[in-house]
Motif scaffolding. Structure first.
Motif, PDB file in Angstrom:
ATOM      1  N   PRO A  38       9.373   0.364   8.590  1.00  0.00           N
ATOM      2  CA  PRO A  38       8.909   0.880   7.293  1.00  0.00           C
ATOM      3  C   PRO A  38       7.499   0.403   6.935  1.00  0.00           C
ATOM      4  O   PRO A  38       6.711   1.149   6.340  1.00  0.00           O
ATOM      5  N   PHE A  39       7.172  -0.822   7.341  1.00  0.00           N
ATOM      6  CA  PHE A  39       5.857  -1.361   7.015  1.00  0.00           C
ATOM      7  C   PHE A  39       4.772  -0.810   7.950  1.00  0.00           C
ATOM      8  O   PHE A  39       3.617  -0.678   7.553  1.00  0.00           O
ATOM      9  N   LEU A  44       0.341   3.030   8.190  1.00  0.00           N
ATOM     10  CA  LEU A  44      -0.196   4.301   8.657  1.00  0.00           C
ATOM     11  C   LEU A  44      -0.535   5.214   7.484  1.00  0.00           C
ATOM     12  O   LEU A  44      -1.599   5.862   7.456  1.00  0.00           O
ATOM     13  N   LEU A  45       0.353   5.267   6.483  1.00  0.00           N
ATOM     14  CA  LEU A  45       0.091   6.095   5.303  1.00  0.00           C
ATOM     15  C   LEU A  45      -1.116   5.574   4.528  1.00  0.00           C
ATOM     16  O   LEU A  45      -1.948   6.355   4.046  1.00  0.00           O
ATOM     17  N   ALA A  46      -1.204   4.257   4.403  1.00  0.00           N
ATOM     18  CA  ALA A  46      -2.356   3.670   3.714  1.00  0.00           C
ATOM     19  C   ALA A  46      -3.651   3.995   4.448  1.00  0.00           C
ATOM     20  O   ALA A  46      -4.681   4.289   3.820  1.00  0.00           O
ATOM     21  N   TYR A  47      -3.584   3.952   5.763  1.00  0.00           N
ATOM     22  CA  TYR A  47      -4.754   4.295   6.575  1.00  0.00           C
ATOM     23  C   TYR A  47      -5.152   5.751   6.376  1.00  0.00           C
ATOM     24  O   TYR A  47      -6.337   6.087   6.251  1.00  0.00           O
ATOM     25  N   LEU A  72      -0.990   8.317  -3.834  1.00  0.00           N
ATOM     26  CA  LEU A  72       0.410   8.140  -3.465  1.00  0.00           C
ATOM     27  C   LEU A  72       1.306   9.164  -4.163  1.00  0.00           C
ATOM     28  O   LEU A  72       2.238   9.700  -3.555  1.00  0.00           O
ATOM     29  N   LEU A  73       1.011   9.454  -5.437  1.00  0.00           N
ATOM     30  CA  LEU A  73       1.793  10.460  -6.159  1.00  0.00           C
ATOM     31  C   LEU A  73       1.609  11.844  -5.550  1.00  0.00           C
ATOM     32  O   LEU A  73       2.565  12.631  -5.471  1.00  0.00           O
ATOM     33  N   LEU A  74       0.387  12.141  -5.111  1.00  0.00           N
ATOM     34  CA  LEU A  74       0.138  13.419  -4.451  1.00  0.00           C
ATOM     35  C   LEU A  74       0.948  13.530  -3.157  1.00  0.00           C
ATOM     36  O   LEU A  74       1.596  14.555  -2.889  1.00  0.00           O
ATOM     37  N   ILE A 180       8.919   2.196   1.607  1.00  0.00           N
ATOM     38  CA  ILE A 180       7.655   2.608   2.226  1.00  0.00           C
ATOM     39  C   ILE A 180       6.599   2.882   1.163  1.00  0.00           C
ATOM     40  O   ILE A 180       5.428   2.498   1.318  1.00  0.00           O
ATOM     41  N   MET A 181       6.990   3.531   0.082  1.00  0.00           N
ATOM     42  CA  MET A 181       6.026   3.853  -0.977  1.00  0.00           C
ATOM     43  C   MET A 181       5.464   2.590  -1.626  1.00  0.00           C
ATOM     44  O   MET A 181       4.252   2.473  -1.854  1.00  0.00           O
TER      45      MET A 181
END
Length: 372
Positions: A38-39, A44-47, A72-74, A180-181
């Motif tokens: 999850p981290f 990856l999402l943050a990147y 993140l909301l988008l 994850i969020m």
């Protein structure tokens, strides 16, 4: 004269040390993956979000926390829409499709039984009676009929179990998504501090090589994934239009399933179209069977026409090596091994471009990463 070569012994120890570190890293990743994935996804999402966050910071003067929250909301809204479509449209129509398949299997079985009991078939049995036993023929027909019905029931059962497991996984998926969020928010909010600490801890030479590896991995992995998704989307759209022209029910759901199947390398849309066309001819639906066989090359030509432009030259994977790694991954790990093979080749290619193998070999031979 020395009994043993000191230089050779040092090289052997350095090679053993490299092998131990590599084995430890692989074992740590393999056994720790169920805990850390999850981290890793959050990183990856943050990147991926970082360019959007920077845009909001610089162009709209958002504070870092607000830019991260908006991005993140988008992303969450996009995921929620996708899950909503899957949970309502696709699952609902999949139940109808499974019901139709089950009814079709029962209909075929009844047709076989009716034909077996018909006067025409009984007359044929009488003609064959001189060479074959009627009891043997009846036993064989009964066996084959039961086998066909059993195979159809097995297919429907597997589809049912897949949908059931998918529905049962949704609560766990929701918990993992929340984790994850939250992790993505924290990592993205502290992205600059994490990058600065990493630059201060990691040696300059390793940092430079790592930067090259990350850039190549970014270009190759994201380029391949993005290109593959775009091509599968094009395939699903063409498939959907073709099914609408052919007047097929539940065209949207079938096209979505076709797009998902097309994401699997070495399988693709023929896994759906070819068996479907055969069944259509078997039912006597010449129009549908012929239409599907015409639709197949149309999809392939459209896909291959877009492939060069979509993929471009940014991935930089050797076609022969890609085929070898795909086959090796498939043989070692099954279907999931296809993706493992692609990622492994991408990583090895990136390491080779960053001269990591050259530097490791130099370390083993001389004890230094850089040449003097």
């Amino acid at each position: 004269m020395p009994i043993f070569n000191v230089t050779l012994v040092h090289r052997i120890f350095r090679a053993a040390w490299v092998a131990i570190v590599l084995a430890a890293a692989i074992a740590l990743f393999y056994y720790g993956f169920p805990i850390i994935y999850p981290f890793l996804v959050a990183w990856l999402l943050a990147y991926m979000m970082n360019p959007v966050v920077r845009f909001l910071e610089r162009s709209w003067k958002f504070p870092r926390w607000l830019a991260v929250t908006a991005s993140l909301l988008l992303f969450a809204a996009i995921i929620a829409c996708a899950v909503f479509v899957f949970a309502t449209k696709i699952i609902a129509e999949s139940w109808h499709i499974m019901g139709i398949v089950q009814e079709q299997i029962v209909e075929w079985k009844d047709m076989l039984i009716d034909y077996y009991q018909s006067a025409e078939f009984q007359s044929l049995l009488m003609e064959l009676n001189n060479t074959l036993s009627s009891v043997d023929i009846q036993s064989s027909l009964s066996k084959y009929t039961s086998t066909i019905a059993g195979a159809g029931t097995t297919i429907v059962t597997y589809l049912f179990m897949f949908l059931k497991s998918t529905i049962l996984f949704l609560p766990k998926f929701a918990v993992i998504t929340v984790i994850i969020m939250v992790a993505t928010f924290l990592i993205s909010k502290q992205w600059n501090q994490i990058a600065a600490r990493g630059a201060a801890i990691i040696p300059a030479q390793v940092h430079a090589s790592f930067g090259v590896v990350v850039r190549d991995l970014q270009n190759a992995i994201f380029g391949y994934i993005k290109g593959h998704i775009i091509l599968s989307t094009i395939t699903a759209i063409v498939f959907f239009i073709g099914l609408l022209i052919l007047g097929v029910q539940y065209a949207f759901t079938i096209a979505i399933i076709g797009g998902i199947v097309d994401l699997i390398p070495l399988i693709g849309i023929p896994a759906i179209i070819v068996p479907w066309a055969v069944f259509a001819y078997f039912e006597g639906n010449i129009f549908l069977g012929t239409g599907l066989l015409i639709l197949w090359p149309v999809i392939l030509v459209t896909r291959h026409a877009f492939e060069p432009k979509v993929y471009g030259s940014s991935i930089g994977l050797n076609p022969l090596m890609l085929l070898i790694f795909l086959f090796a991954g498939l043989k070692l790990f099954g279907v999931i091994g296809i993706f493992v093979g692609i990622i492994a080749l991408v990583v090895l290619t990136a390491l080779q471009k960053a001269n990591v193998f050259r530097d490791v070999w130099r370390y083993v031979m001389t004890g230094k990463f850089q040449s003097e």
